[in-house]
Write a protein that holds these residues in place. Structure first.
Motif, PDB file in Angstrom:
ATOM      1  N   ILE A   6       0.858  -1.190   0.000  1.00 57.83           N
ATOM      2  CA  ILE A   6       0.000   0.000   0.000  1.00 57.83           C
ATOM      3  C   ILE A   6       0.889   1.233   0.000  1.00 57.83           C
ATOM      4  CG2 ILE A   6      -1.743   1.305   1.269  1.00 57.83           C
ATOM      5  CD1 ILE A   6      -2.734  -1.343   2.417  1.00 57.83           C
ATOM      6  N   GLU A   7       0.695   2.091  -0.994  1.00 57.47           N
ATOM      7  CA  GLU A   7       1.529   3.282  -1.142  1.00 57.47           C
ATOM      8  C   GLU A   7       0.676   4.508  -1.441  1.00 57.47           C
ATOM      9  OE1 GLU A   7       4.701   3.730  -0.622  1.00 57.47           O
ATOM     10  OE2 GLU A   7       5.390   1.657  -0.412  1.00 57.47           O
ATOM     11  N   GLY A   8       1.298   5.664  -1.336  1.00 57.04           N
ATOM     12  CA  GLY A   8       0.635   6.939  -1.580  1.00 57.04           C
ATOM     13  C   GLY A   8       1.310   8.013  -0.772  1.00 57.04           C
ATOM     14  N   LEU A   9       1.018   9.267  -1.087  1.00 57.46           N
ATOM     15  CA  LEU A   9       1.615  10.379  -0.366  1.00 57.46           C
ATOM     16  C   LEU A   9       1.072  10.456   1.055  1.00 57.46           C
ATOM     17  CD1 LEU A   9       1.489  13.200  -3.076  1.00 57.46           C
ATOM     18  CD2 LEU A   9       3.318  11.542  -2.648  1.00 57.46           C
ATOM     19  N   GLN A  10       1.726  11.261   1.871  1.00 57.16           N
ATOM     20  CA  GLN A  10       1.240  11.510   3.223  1.00 57.16           C
ATOM     21  C   GLN A  10      -0.187  12.063   3.154  1.00 57.16           C
ATOM     22  OE1 GLN A  10       4.268  12.026   2.150  1.00 57.16           O
ATOM     23  NE2 GLN A  10       5.799  11.810   3.747  1.00 57.16           N
ATOM     24  N   GLY A  11      -1.054  11.514   4.007  1.00 57.42           N
ATOM     25  CA  GLY A  11      -2.433  11.966   4.033  1.00 57.42           C
ATOM     26  C   GLY A  11      -3.336  11.273   3.044  1.00 57.42           C
ATOM     27  N   ALA A  12      -2.799  10.310   2.292  1.00 58.32           N
ATOM     28  CA  ALA A  12      -3.612   9.633   1.283  1.00 58.32           C
ATOM     29  C   ALA A  12      -4.637   8.698   1.903  1.00 58.32           C
ATOM     30  CB  ALA A  12      -2.708   8.847   0.327  1.00 58.32           C
ATOM     31  N   GLY A  13      -4.314   8.156   3.070  1.00 58.11           N
ATOM     32  CA  GLY A  13      -5.216   7.200   3.717  1.00 58.11           C
ATOM     33  C   GLY A  13      -4.683   5.778   3.666  1.00 58.11           C
ATOM     34  N   LYS A  14      -3.352   5.632   3.707  1.00 63.47           N
ATOM     35  CA  LYS A  14      -2.744   4.296   3.609  1.00 63.47           C
ATOM     36  C   LYS A  14      -3.101   3.415   4.809  1.00 63.47           C
ATOM     37  CE  LYS A  14       1.400   6.089   3.136  1.00 63.47           C
ATOM     38  NZ  LYS A  14       1.063   7.513   2.972  1.00 63.47           N
ATOM     39  N   ILE A 168       1.428  -7.124  -5.657  1.00 63.08           N
ATOM     40  CA  ILE A 168       0.388  -6.212  -6.142  1.00 63.08           C
ATOM     41  C   ILE A 168       0.462  -4.951  -5.284  1.00 63.08           C
ATOM     42  CG2 ILE A 168      -1.429  -7.205  -4.674  1.00 63.08           C
ATOM     43  CD1 ILE A 168      -3.412  -6.490  -6.970  1.00 63.08           C
ATOM     44  N   MET A 169       0.351  -3.814  -5.926  1.00 62.71           N
ATOM     45  CA  MET A 169       0.415  -2.542  -5.193  1.00 62.71           C
ATOM     46  C   MET A 169      -0.881  -1.771  -5.385  1.00 62.71           C
ATOM     47  SD  MET A 169       3.296   0.492  -5.210  1.00 62.71           S
ATOM     48  CE  MET A 169       3.280   0.794  -6.987  1.00 62.71           C
ATOM     49  N   PHE A 170      -1.415  -1.281  -4.271  1.00 66.87           N
ATOM     50  CA  PHE A 170      -2.513  -0.326  -4.305  1.00 66.87           C
ATOM     51  C   PHE A 170      -1.926   1.045  -4.048  1.00 66.87           C
ATOM     52  CE2 PHE A 170      -4.961  -4.173  -2.922  1.00 66.87           C
ATOM     53  CZ  PHE A 170      -5.683  -4.301  -4.107  1.00 66.87           C
ATOM     54  N   TYR A 171      -1.985   1.894  -5.055  1.00 65.16           N
ATOM     55  CA  TYR A 171      -1.435   3.252  -4.936  1.00 65.16           C
ATOM     56  C   TYR A 171      -2.595   4.224  -4.756  1.00 65.16           C
ATOM     57  CZ  TYR A 171       1.408   7.392  -5.729  1.00 65.16           C
ATOM     58  OH  TYR A 171       2.058   8.608  -5.581  1.00 65.16           O
ATOM     59  N   ILE A 172      -2.666   4.822  -3.565  1.00 67.89           N
ATOM     60  CA  ILE A 172      -3.740   5.772  -3.272  1.00 67.89           C
ATOM     61  C   ILE A 172      -3.286   7.149  -3.761  1.00 67.89           C
ATOM     62  CG2 ILE A 172      -5.285   6.657  -1.497  1.00 67.89           C
ATOM     63  CD1 ILE A 172      -4.436   4.327   0.264  1.00 67.89           C
ATOM     64  N   ASP A 173      -3.938   7.626  -4.775  1.00 67.00           N
ATOM     65  CA  ASP A 173      -3.479   8.833  -5.460  1.00 67.00           C
ATOM     66  C   ASP A 173      -4.119  10.092  -4.882  1.00 67.00           C
ATOM     67  OD1 ASP A 173      -1.940  10.157  -7.336  1.00 67.00           O
ATOM     68  OD2 ASP A 173      -3.505  10.104  -8.868  1.00 67.00           O
ATOM     69  N   VAL A 174      -3.270  11.026  -4.492  1.00 68.30           N
ATOM     70  CA  VAL A 174      -3.711  12.330  -3.985  1.00 68.30           C
ATOM     71  C   VAL A 174      -3.485  13.365  -5.082  1.00 68.30           C
ATOM     72  CG1 VAL A 174      -3.334  14.120  -2.251  1.00 68.30           C
ATOM     73  CG2 VAL A 174      -3.145  11.717  -1.606  1.00 68.30           C
ATOM     74  N   THR A 175      -4.542  14.006  -5.519  1.00 66.85           N
ATOM     75  CA  THR A 175      -4.393  15.031  -6.551  1.00 66.85           C
ATOM     76  C   THR A 175      -4.316  16.433  -5.951  1.00 66.85           C
ATOM     77  OG1 THR A 175      -6.796  15.005  -6.855  1.00 66.85           O
ATOM     78  CG2 THR A 175      -5.481  13.658  -8.349  1.00 66.85           C
ATOM     79  N   ASN A 176      -5.074  16.676  -4.868  1.00 69.77           N
ATOM     80  CA  ASN A 176      -5.019  17.978  -4.191  1.00 69.77           C
ATOM     81  C   ASN A 176      -4.078  17.844  -2.990  1.00 69.77           C
ATOM     82  OD1 ASN A 176      -5.416  20.430  -2.833  1.00 69.77           O
ATOM     83  ND2 ASN A 176      -7.566  20.535  -3.461  1.00 69.77           N
ATOM     84  N   ILE A 177      -2.800  17.996  -3.246  1.00 67.26           N
ATOM     85  CA  ILE A 177      -1.784  17.753  -2.218  1.00 67.26           C
ATOM     86  C   ILE A 177      -1.865  18.792  -1.107  1.00 67.26           C
ATOM     87  CG2 ILE A 177       0.712  17.680  -1.791  1.00 67.26           C
ATOM     88  CD1 ILE A 177       0.997  16.481  -4.612  1.00 67.26           C
ATOM     89  N   ARG A 178      -2.087  20.029  -1.450  1.00 70.39           N
ATOM     90  CA  ARG A 178      -2.175  21.074  -0.437  1.00 70.39           C
ATOM     91  C   ARG A 178      -3.307  20.793   0.560  1.00 70.39           C
ATOM     92  NH1 ARG A 178      -0.180  26.154   0.082  1.00 70.39           N
ATOM     93  NH2 ARG A 178       0.781  25.929  -1.970  1.00 70.39           N
ATOM     94  N   SER A 252       0.579  -4.464 -12.343  1.00 68.62           N
ATOM     95  CA  SER A 252       0.704  -4.951 -10.971  1.00 68.62           C
ATOM     96  C   SER A 252       0.295  -3.884  -9.964  1.00 68.62           C
ATOM     97  CB  SER A 252       2.143  -5.398 -10.687  1.00 68.62           C
ATOM     98  OG  SER A 252       2.492  -6.493 -11.496  1.00 68.62           O
ATOM     99  N   THR A 253      -0.060  -2.701 -10.458  1.00 70.01           N
ATOM    100  CA  THR A 253      -0.479  -1.595  -9.594  1.00 70.01           C
ATOM    101  C   THR A 253      -1.908  -1.170  -9.911  1.00 70.01           C
ATOM    102  OG1 THR A 253       1.773  -0.754  -9.351  1.00 70.01           O
ATOM    103  CG2 THR A 253      -0.015   0.778  -8.908  1.00 70.01           C
ATOM    104  N   ILE A 254      -2.693  -1.009  -8.863  1.00 72.32           N
ATOM    105  CA  ILE A 254      -4.051  -0.481  -8.978  1.00 72.32           C
ATOM    106  C   ILE A 254      -4.042   0.919  -8.378  1.00 72.32           C
ATOM    107  CG2 ILE A 254      -6.480  -0.857  -8.475  1.00 72.32           C
ATOM    108  CD1 ILE A 254      -5.078  -3.133 -10.063  1.00 72.32           C
ATOM    109  N   ILE A 255      -4.370   1.927  -9.167  1.00 72.17           N
ATOM    110  CA  ILE A 255      -4.413   3.302  -8.684  1.00 72.17           C
ATOM    111  C   ILE A 255      -5.816   3.595  -8.141  1.00 72.17           C
ATOM    112  CG2 ILE A 255      -4.186   5.729  -9.304  1.00 72.17           C
ATOM    113  CD1 ILE A 255      -2.161   4.885 -11.426  1.00 72.17           C
ATOM    114  N   ILE A 256      -5.840   4.075  -6.906  1.00 72.66           N
ATOM    115  CA  ILE A 256      -7.100   4.324  -6.204  1.00 72.66           C
ATOM    116  C   ILE A 256      -7.212   5.807  -5.879  1.00 72.66           C
ATOM    117  CG2 ILE A 256      -8.452   3.757  -4.151  1.00 72.66           C
ATOM    118  CD1 ILE A 256      -6.590   1.299  -3.845  1.00 72.66           C
ATOM    119  N   PRO A 257      -8.320   6.451  -6.200  1.00 72.01           N
ATOM    120  CA  PRO A 257      -8.483   7.854  -5.794  1.00 72.01           C
ATOM    121  C   PRO A 257      -8.593   7.954  -4.276  1.00 72.01           C
ATOM    122  CG  PRO A 257     -10.512   7.008  -6.755  1.00 72.01           C
ATOM    123  CD  PRO A 257      -9.467   5.947  -6.964  1.00 72.01           C
ATOM    124  N   SER A 258      -7.844   8.858  -3.698  1.00 74.17           N
ATOM    125  CA  SER A 258      -7.800   8.983  -2.245  1.00 74.17           C
ATOM    126  C   SER A 258      -9.180   9.206  -1.640  1.00 74.17           C
ATOM    127  CB  SER A 258      -6.882  10.147  -1.857  1.00 74.17           C
ATOM    128  OG  SER A 258      -6.852  10.318  -0.462  1.00 74.17           O
TER     129      SER A 258
END
Length: 270
Positions: A6-14, A168-178, A252-258
């Motif tokens: 499980i990956e993603g930026l800080q605050g993504a909800g990992k 397998i990786m779930f990448y929780i994607d943060v678009t509004n980083i601020r 091998s990666t599933i991108i998930i909206p945060s």
């Protein structure tokens, strides 16, 4: 059973996703960031026998707890020191010096340790938090100051090892980083309402060689305020991580909206 990263930026909800997956799939073994893990060393000391013995001599009152939080791996000892609760002044700072991150060791050693541990990793049915991208990418960016192409090259080698290990990786994607930063800035406080996460994150960022060397570079990491600086850093990190996904890990990666998904949909990929 897969090995789930499980990956993603800080605050993504990992951590939230990890907890939800574990709730629905209790048969999986869960590794939080900071646990002693077969693939990740974040928030853990990595010591020789001599260094470990010196630590026990330095903190004799903590020897039993150190033993309880230590595992042997070859000629090294791994200690999840952040799980040791103590008011002994300077203990956690001392143990932090023996992490492999933050430029504490030469890049060659850093690379060899990571690749060796991935190669030695066996088994399946694990869920790992922040054990593929976050800590390693930030270290490569900020402390070894590697160009983006070199970071991608490093990950080609890493994934060549992991791709045949039920990855397998779930990448929780943060678009509004601020917005994400402002939210966790408010949420991660102590019992008195004092900010805990943000000051530590900024100290980590400001003390990195990359920031120090680019302090006056317009359009680079530095900006007018701490939040601007962090946003700039995380935007760059997101770009690199998305490139790693696009060019290397692929299907091998599933991108998930945060914070905008159903756990049932996530489980359906497994």
């Amino acid at each position: 059973m897969k090995n789930i990263f499980i990956e993603g930026l800080q605050g993504a909800g990992k951590s939230t996703l990890l907890n939800n997956l574990h709730k629905h799939m209790p048969q999986y073994k869960v590794y939080y960031e900071g646990d002693i893990s077969p693939v990740e060393l974040a928030w853990c000391s990595y010591m020789t026998e001599e260094q470990y013995n010196n630590t026990c001599n330095r903190y004799p009152g903590l020897c039993n707890e150190l033993k309880e939080h230590t595992v042997n791996e070859g000629d090294r000892k791994i200690i999840d020191y952040t799980h040791i609760l103590t008011d002994k002044e300077g203990f956690h700072k001392y143990m932090e010096k023996y992490e492999i991150y933050n430029g504490n060791i030469p890049y060659k050693d850093f690379r060899n340790i990571i690749l060796k541990r991935y190669k030695n990793f066996k088994g399946n049915g694990n869920i790992f938090e922040c054990s593929f991208l976050q800590n390693t990418v930030e270290c490569l960016m900020l402390f070894y100051q590697m160009p983006e192409d070199e970071i991608v090259k490093f990950y080609k080698e890493v994934f060549s090892i992991l791709k045949n290990k039920d990855f397998i990786m779930f990448y929780i994607d943060v678009t509004n980083i601020r917005e994400a930063i402002l939210n966790i800035k408010k949420e991660r406080t102590d019992q008195h309402g004092n900010e805990v996460w943000f000051p530590v994150m900024m100290q980590y960022l400001e003390n990195s060689p990359y920031v120090k060397n680019n302090a006056n570079s317009k359009g680079n990491i530095m900006a007018d305020s701490g939040i601007d600086m962090l946003v700039c850093h995380l935007e760059r990190r997101r770009r690199i991580e998305r490139r790693i996904i696009n060019e290397i890990t692929g299907n091998s990666t599933i991108i998930i909206p945060s914070k905008n998904y159903k756990i049932e949909d996530i489980i359906s990929f497994l």
